[in-house]
Write an enzyme that holds these catalytic residues in place. Structure first.
Site, PDB file in Angstrom:
ATOM      1  CG  ASP A  71      35.075  -6.391  23.265  1.00 52.68           C
ATOM      2  OD1 ASP A  71      35.067  -6.699  22.017  1.00 52.68           O
ATOM      3  OD2 ASP A  71      34.342  -6.946  23.945  1.00 52.68           O
ATOM      4  CG  ASN A 145      29.062 -11.524  33.002  1.00 52.10           C
ATOM      5  OD1 ASN A 145      28.671 -11.235  32.007  1.00 52.10           O
ATOM      6  ND2 ASN A 145      30.137 -11.122  33.846  1.00 52.10           N
ATOM      7  CG  HIS A 147      30.076  -9.360  29.158  1.00 50.43           C
ATOM      8  ND1 HIS A 147      31.245 -10.263  29.960  1.00 50.43           N
ATOM      9  CD2 HIS A 147      29.815  -9.937  28.142  1.00 50.43           C
ATOM     10  CE1 HIS A 147      31.651 -10.721  28.863  1.00 50.43           C
ATOM     11  NE2 HIS A 147      30.620 -10.829  27.567  1.00 50.43           N
ATOM     12  CD  GLU A 152      32.937  -8.316  32.572  1.00 48.90           C
ATOM     13  OE1 GLU A 152      31.936  -8.899  32.389  1.00 48.90           O
ATOM     14  OE2 GLU A 152      33.803  -9.239  32.131  1.00 48.90           O
TER      15      GLU A 152
HETATM   16  C1  F6R Z   1      33.059  -9.744  22.362  1.00 48.19           C
HETATM   17  C2  F6R Z   1      31.835  -9.290  23.209  1.00 48.19           C
HETATM   18  C3  F6R Z   1      31.389 -10.110  24.137  1.00 48.19           C
HETATM   19  C4  F6R Z   1      30.717 -11.388  23.546  1.00 48.19           C
HETATM   20  C5  F6R Z   1      29.761 -12.059  24.771  1.00 48.19           C
HETATM   21  C6  F6R Z   1      29.394 -13.295  24.283  1.00 48.19           C
HETATM   22  O1  F6R Z   1      33.320  -8.909  21.233  1.00 48.19           O
HETATM   23  O2  F6R Z   1      31.545  -8.241  22.700  1.00 48.19           O
HETATM   24  O3  F6R Z   1      30.415  -9.416  24.894  1.00 48.19           O
HETATM   25  O4  F6R Z   1      29.621 -11.031  22.611  1.00 48.19           O
HETATM   26  O5  F6R Z   1      30.926 -12.559  25.699  1.00 48.19           O
HETATM   27  O6  F6R Z   1      30.343 -14.249  23.636  1.00 48.19           O
HETATM   28  P1  F6R Z   1      29.957 -15.579  22.894  1.00 48.19           P
HETATM   29  O7  F6R Z   1      29.132 -15.130  21.650  1.00 48.19           O
HETATM   30  O8  F6R Z   1      31.323 -16.280  22.706  1.00 48.19           O
HETATM   31  O9  F6R Z   1      29.039 -16.387  23.906  1.00 48.19           O
END
Ligand code: F6R
Length: 247
Positions: A71, A145, A147, A152
């Site tokens: 992403d 959450n 995701h 989301e």
């Molecule tokens: C970012 C992504 C997000 C993160 C998630 C956890 O490329 O895919 O889904 O993996 O928000 O973020 P962290 O690892 O920073 O807690």
């Protein structure tokens, strides 16, 4: 659910990097090619440092290693210090190329947050993944959450790469990277869809840090996927492993 538990973040990162290295080594040995899906964020950061060191100092020919990120924010300039482009350039592609020059930085692919036509960008990205032969192994982190990527809650299990609106929770969670200023966090993103992610041959989900405890516990109690917790769609994938340092 296949869960591997480690006593701390260091050990989790070391073992995950070793597993990914061995998977890459085996397939490159057989076919010469590998397609690695990458996530940004804190969860895989130490693992990437270790993987870059192991891969970079190996004798492997990485000229047909391609990486595809999950992403990117939209809109965002690739030169913006908080773009995922910059995170991957400095945290993976460049250090790997510096250690093993057979890895071409141009084989590191990410959705372009500068494209004024995000839906077009997303369609092309799907085609690029297919042309590369599909993702062999996808790295994921877990959002608080639930995701995955920027999928989301409410995202459909068969969703494809597309533009999305970031939820208030995700913008809040990411504001620390934008000088704690919510206004500066982009309102949109582009993300591989859940359907796109589920087509990966193998998925490695890294679950680390106290903040993930609650959602990880909820996930483990589910016996079927729900759009409320997008990561629950991984329950339908035959080769997903959760690497966790949560007791
Ligand atoms: C970012 C992504 C997000 C993160 C998630 C956890 O490329 O895919 O889904 O993996 O928000 O973020 P962290 O690892 O920073 O807690």
């Amino acid at each position: 659910m296949n869960i591997q538990t480690f006593s701390n973040h260091e050990e989790l990162s070391e073992q995950t990097a070793q597993h990914i290295f061995e998977t890459i080594q085996q397939k490159i040995g057989e076919t010469g090619t590998f397609v690695l899906g990458l996530a940004t964020g804190a969860s895989p950061r130490l693992m990437y440092q270790k993987l870059v060191r192991i891969l970079g100092t190996s004798e492997l020919d990485l000229s047909e290693l391609h990486t595809f990120n999950l992403d990117e924010y939209h809109p965002i300039r690739q030169s913006h210090p908080q773009s995922y482009f910059q995170e991957m350039y400095h945290g993976f592609w460049k250090p790997l190329h510096d250690l093993n020059s057979s890895f071409e930085i141009t084989n590191g692919h990410i959705l372009n947050g500068e494209n004024p036509k995000p839906e077009f960008e997303c369609r092309i990205y799907e085609k690029m993944i297919q042309k590369a032969g599909g993702i062999d192994l996808q790295v994921l982190g877990l959002g608080i959450n639930g995701h995955i990527g920027f999928n989301e809650p409410g995202s459909e299990g068969d969703s494809r790469t597309r533009q999305i609106d970031l939820t208030p929770e995700t913008r809040e969670a990411n504001k620390e990277y934008f000088g704690d200023d919510l206004e500066k966090v982009p309102e949109h993103g582009m993300t591989m869809g859940i359907g796109t992610i589920l087509e990966s041959k193998e998925i490695v989900m890294i679950v680390t840090g106290e903040k993930k405890k609650e959602v990880f516990e909820k996930l483990q109690k589910l016996n079927k996927p729900t759009e409320d917790i997008p990561a629950s769609f991984l329950l339908t994938h035959s080769k997903t492993t959760f690497y966790s340092d949560l007791a």
